[in-house]
Design a protein around this motif. Structure first.
Motif, PDB file in Angstrom:
ATOM      1  N   UNK A   1     -19.920  -0.908  -9.435  1.00 17.44           N
ATOM      2  CA  UNK A   1     -20.935  -1.392  -8.504  1.00 17.44           C
ATOM      3  C   UNK A   1     -22.163  -1.824  -9.302  1.00 17.44           C
ATOM      4  N   UNK A   2     -22.535  -3.078  -9.170  1.00 19.01           N
ATOM      5  CA  UNK A   2     -23.680  -3.611  -9.901  1.00 19.01           C
ATOM      6  C   UNK A   2     -24.854  -3.831  -8.956  1.00 19.01           C
ATOM      7  N   UNK A   3     -26.006  -3.340  -9.378  1.00 21.85           N
ATOM      8  CA  UNK A   3     -27.208  -3.502  -8.550  1.00 21.85           C
ATOM      9  C   UNK A   3     -28.380  -3.942  -9.421  1.00 21.85           C
ATOM     10  N   UNK A   4     -29.413  -4.461  -8.797  1.00 21.09           N
ATOM     11  CA  UNK A   4     -30.654  -4.734  -9.522  1.00 21.09           C
ATOM     12  C   UNK A   4     -31.249  -3.400  -9.956  1.00 21.09           C
ATOM     13  N   UNK A   5     -31.879  -3.397 -11.114  1.00 21.49           N
ATOM     14  CA  UNK A   5     -32.403  -2.124 -11.601  1.00 21.49           C
ATOM     15  C   UNK A   5     -33.554  -1.622 -10.714  1.00 21.49           C
ATOM     16  N   UNK A   6     -34.232  -2.538 -10.037  1.00 24.66           N
ATOM     17  CA  UNK A   6     -35.278  -2.079  -9.107  1.00 24.66           C
ATOM     18  C   UNK A   6     -34.877  -2.414  -7.675  1.00 24.66           C
ATOM     19  N   UNK A   7     -33.605  -2.162  -7.392  1.00 26.97           N
ATOM     20  CA  UNK A   7     -33.035  -2.501  -6.093  1.00 26.97           C
ATOM     21  C   UNK A   7     -33.873  -1.960  -4.930  1.00 26.97           C
ATOM     22  N   UNK A   8     -34.080  -2.826  -3.905  1.00 23.67           N
ATOM     23  CA  UNK A   8     -34.868  -2.431  -2.736  1.00 23.67           C
ATOM     24  C   UNK A   8     -34.073  -1.576  -1.766  1.00 23.67           C
ATOM     25  N   UNK A   9     -32.756  -1.557  -1.967  1.00 21.31           N
ATOM     26  CA  UNK A   9     -31.929  -0.888  -0.952  1.00 21.31           C
ATOM     27  C   UNK A   9     -31.066   0.205  -1.561  1.00 21.31           C
ATOM     28  N   UNK A  10     -31.734   1.065  -2.316  1.00 17.60           N
ATOM     29  CA  UNK A  10     -31.057   2.166  -2.982  1.00 17.60           C
ATOM     30  C   UNK A  10     -30.285   3.041  -2.004  1.00 17.60           C
ATOM     31  N   UNK A  11     -30.844   3.231  -0.809  1.00 15.98           N
ATOM     32  CA  UNK A  11     -30.172   4.092   0.173  1.00 15.98           C
ATOM     33  C   UNK A  11     -28.814   3.519   0.544  1.00 15.98           C
ATOM     34  N   UNK A  12     -28.756   2.199   0.753  1.00 13.57           N
ATOM     35  CA  UNK A  12     -27.481   1.543   1.069  1.00 13.57           C
ATOM     36  C   UNK A  12     -26.510   1.670  -0.104  1.00 13.57           C
ATOM     37  N   UNK A  13     -27.044   1.431  -1.304  1.00 13.20           N
ATOM     38  CA  UNK A  13     -26.210   1.499  -2.502  1.00 13.20           C
ATOM     39  C   UNK A  13     -25.615   2.895  -2.654  1.00 13.20           C
ATOM     40  N   UNK A  14     -26.485   3.896  -2.513  1.00 14.83           N
ATOM     41  CA  UNK A  14     -26.018   5.277  -2.657  1.00 14.83           C
ATOM     42  C   UNK A  14     -24.936   5.599  -1.629  1.00 14.83           C
ATOM     43  N   UNK A  15     -25.127   5.123  -0.407  1.00 12.86           N
ATOM     44  CA  UNK A  15     -24.154   5.464   0.622  1.00 12.86           C
ATOM     45  C   UNK A  15     -22.811   4.769   0.354  1.00 12.86           C
ATOM     46  N   UNK A  16     -22.855   3.525  -0.137  1.00 16.03           N
ATOM     47  CA  UNK A  16     -21.606   2.828  -0.476  1.00 16.03           C
ATOM     48  C   UNK A  16     -20.925   3.530  -1.656  1.00 16.03           C
ATOM     49  N   UNK A  17     -21.733   3.884  -2.663  1.00 22.28           N
ATOM     50  CA  UNK A  17     -21.214   4.553  -3.848  1.00 22.28           C
ATOM     51  C   UNK A  17     -20.518   5.862  -3.463  1.00 22.28           C
ATOM     52  N   UNK A  18     -21.173   6.647  -2.606  1.00 20.98           N
ATOM     53  CA  UNK A  18     -20.580   7.939  -2.237  1.00 20.98           C
ATOM     54  C   UNK A  18     -19.349   7.773  -1.370  1.00 20.98           C
ATOM     55  N   UNK A  19     -19.372   6.778  -0.503  1.00 23.01           N
ATOM     56  CA  UNK A  19     -18.168   6.477   0.283  1.00 23.01           C
ATOM     57  C   UNK A  19     -16.994   6.205  -0.655  1.00 23.01           C
ATOM     58  N   UNK A  20     -17.254   5.351  -1.642  1.00 17.60           N
ATOM     59  CA  UNK A  20     -16.160   4.939  -2.528  1.00 17.60           C
ATOM     60  C   UNK A  20     -15.694   6.057  -3.448  1.00 17.60           C
ATOM     61  N   UNK A  21     -16.624   6.885  -3.937  1.00 20.00           N
ATOM     62  CA  UNK A  21     -16.147   7.937  -4.853  1.00 20.00           C
ATOM     63  C   UNK A  21     -15.385   9.039  -4.120  1.00 20.00           C
ATOM     64  N   UNK A  22     -15.587   9.159  -2.833  1.00 16.34           N
ATOM     65  CA  UNK A  22     -14.760  10.141  -2.129  1.00 16.34           C
ATOM     66  C   UNK A  22     -13.350   9.576  -1.903  1.00 16.34           C
ATOM     67  N   UNK A  23     -13.267   8.258  -1.825  1.00 16.58           N
ATOM     68  CA  UNK A  23     -11.975   7.612  -1.593  1.00 16.58           C
ATOM     69  C   UNK A  23     -11.203   7.402  -2.895  1.00 16.58           C
ATOM     70  N   UNK A  24     -11.909   7.002  -3.935  1.00 13.08           N
ATOM     71  CA  UNK A  24     -11.288   6.760  -5.243  1.00 13.08           C
ATOM     72  C   UNK A  24     -12.057   7.581  -6.266  1.00 13.08           C
TER      73      UNK A  24
END
Length: 424
Positions: A333-356
């Motif tokens: 998962x690639x994001x901007x280093x000063x991403x404005x939507x960290x909460x969304x990123x974190x939630x997608x990341x956690x969704x995916x790591x529980x699945x894979x």
RNA sequence: CGGGGAGUAGCUCAGUCUGGUAGAGUGUCUGCUUUGGGAGCAGAAAGUCGCAGGUUCGAAUCCUGUCUCCCCGACCA
């Protein structure tokens, strides 16, 4: 895993010692670091790949009833003197003397040790057949190590050993391993070419090498074109061995209608009867209480060499293209280093790591372009970019490493996306 | 082991012929500006020139020795 935690530096330029593409890419992507000639440190990324390959091999060995165990790297020279190979092996064997002046050696292979062990634990025909294997580091002091882990001096090898009561049973076992090897290499995403081979220092009269086609391979091959086209696992041992194939000095030069190519030897199986059981006085009792000398075979796969062989088979000018079950990470998962939507990123990341279990998030403080380049170099099958498109249109871009396909998905769609079904 | 080449910053390399205070690109660090394909500007840190001897007022550079790495060949589960 967050990439900011990973010990990893991608190199834009190849270190000059690397001549073949797999060696260059392994160095550029921080998979390995040379310690000294033919000896390497496996860095986190390379080690992940090594373990993935190891597991595919392990699953296949377990499937045919092979017992996993672990023999030592250092061996006593005594058994080798008994089998006669202490003298035969020559300078390729690394010999060590301990403080009591005992002759030790760093194991180049394990026939002697396993035969001795088997002899102590199995005394009856009822204990046969037995298949044993381990995945262990070996050392062979090659005259000239080269091509990175392709021909290293220290290397990781899966070696299995079989014990059977009769010659016929040993041949059946040989065929069983032969077929298991085909499946193992197919599981690794490779098309193996089984070729009749010389038996060398291991001995015996029946032997096959498993070769992966590659221009940079060290062996010359001649083979029937049908060996490449067909799904070999669907064929029987007899059907396959009826097709012509040979390597190096075994090649029949008068033969036409064959393809000449080069290959990397990734596996080698031997059926050598009583070559070790006899001198090491290994026997079991049969029904009549008579001593029977078991028939043996041994079956090797070069695990560390396979990492390089797979890269030789799967790469392009941007970097490695890992098969999905070997890749150090499945999704990046690639994001901007000063991403404005960290909460969304974190939630997608956690969704995916529980699945894979092997998803990574590139949270390093680098430009998006650099992160994409690194993802391509490392060869991660799926790259997810959560950037401008997400900001403007709520779209996440999914890029396939194998064919560069791009798919745009919403956050909801990503969470339900079945990556498995889109495996290239 | 035979033949060839090379060791200078993490990486790629210049400087060695013709001795005179150690260089570049890239990477790294700091700050600001940036962020969709290895970003820009400014500043900084970073090398006992493989090692040991020798010659010299002075050695990365010349001489001797030595170690390591790479390439070709022979060898190779």
């Amino acid at each position: 895993m967050k990439l900011s935690n990973l010990l990893f530096n991608s190199l834009k330029e190849s270190p000059k010692e690397a001549k073949i593409i797999s060696h260059q890419l392994m160095l550029r992507s921080s998979m390995i670091r040379q310690h000294t000639s033919g000896i390497y440190t496996w860095l986190p990324l390379g080690f992940k790949v090594l373990k993935n390959i190891e597991n595919i091999i392990r699953n296949n060995q377990d499937e045919i009833g092979c017992n996993e165990m672990l023999m030592s790297t250092i061996q006593s020279s005594e058994l080798w003197k008994k089998s006669g190979r202490y003298a035969d092996y020559g300078k390729e064997m690394l010999r060590i003397t301990d403080r009591h002046d005992n002759d030790l050696l760093y194991g180049p292979t394990n026939e002697e040790v396993i035969t001795d062990l088997f002899s102590d634990y199995v005394n009856s025909y009822k204990g046969l057949p037995k298949y044993l294997y381990h995945i262990q580091w070996k050392f062979r002091d090659e005259i000239r190590p080269r091509f990175g882990v392709m021909r290293g001096r220290e290397f990781l090898m899966k070696d299995a050993y079989s014990f059977d009561l009769t010659e016929e049973a040993a041949f059946d076992t040989y065929k069983k391993f032969f077929r298991s090897y085909l499946k193992t290499f197919l599981d690794l995403g490779l098309q193996p070419i089984p070729v009749k081979a010389a038996t060398g220092a291991i001995g015996g009269d029946l032997s096959h090498e498993f070769q992966i086609l590659a221009n940079t391979g060290e062996s010359e091959l001649a083979y029937d074109s049908k060996l490449v086209d067909s799904n070999l696992y669907e064929k029987s041992y007899e059907e396959i061995t009826a097709m012509y194939s040979a390597s190096d000095e075994m090649i029949d030069k008068s033969k036409s209608d064959v393809i000449i190519g080069r290959g990397i030897e990734v596996g080698h199986i031997f059926n050598f009867g009583t070559k070790y059981t006899k001198p090491l006085e290994c026997f079991v009792l049969n029904k009549d209480g008579k001593r029977i000398t078991p028939y043996m075979g041994s079956y090797g796969i070069g695990v560390s060499r396979l990492t390089a062989a797979i890269i030789e088979a799967f790469h392009d000018d941007k970097g490695i293209k890992w098969p999905i079950n070997i890749s150090p990470f499945r999704i990046n998962i690639i994001i901007h280093s000063n991403s404005d939507f960290i909460a969304d990123v974190e939630s997608i990341y956690h969704q995916l790591i529980t699945k894979y279990d092997n998803v990574c998030l590139d949270d390093r403080d680098l430009s998006i372009g650099r992160k994409i380049k690194d993802s391509e170099l490392i060869g991660i099958p799926w790259t997810l970019i959560i950037g401008n498109n997400f900001k403007e249109k709520g779209q996440i871009e999914l890029i396939s490493r194998s064919n560069s396909d791009k798919i745009f998905l919403s956050k909801q769609e990503i969470e339900n996306f079945e990556f498995e079904q889109y495996t290239p």
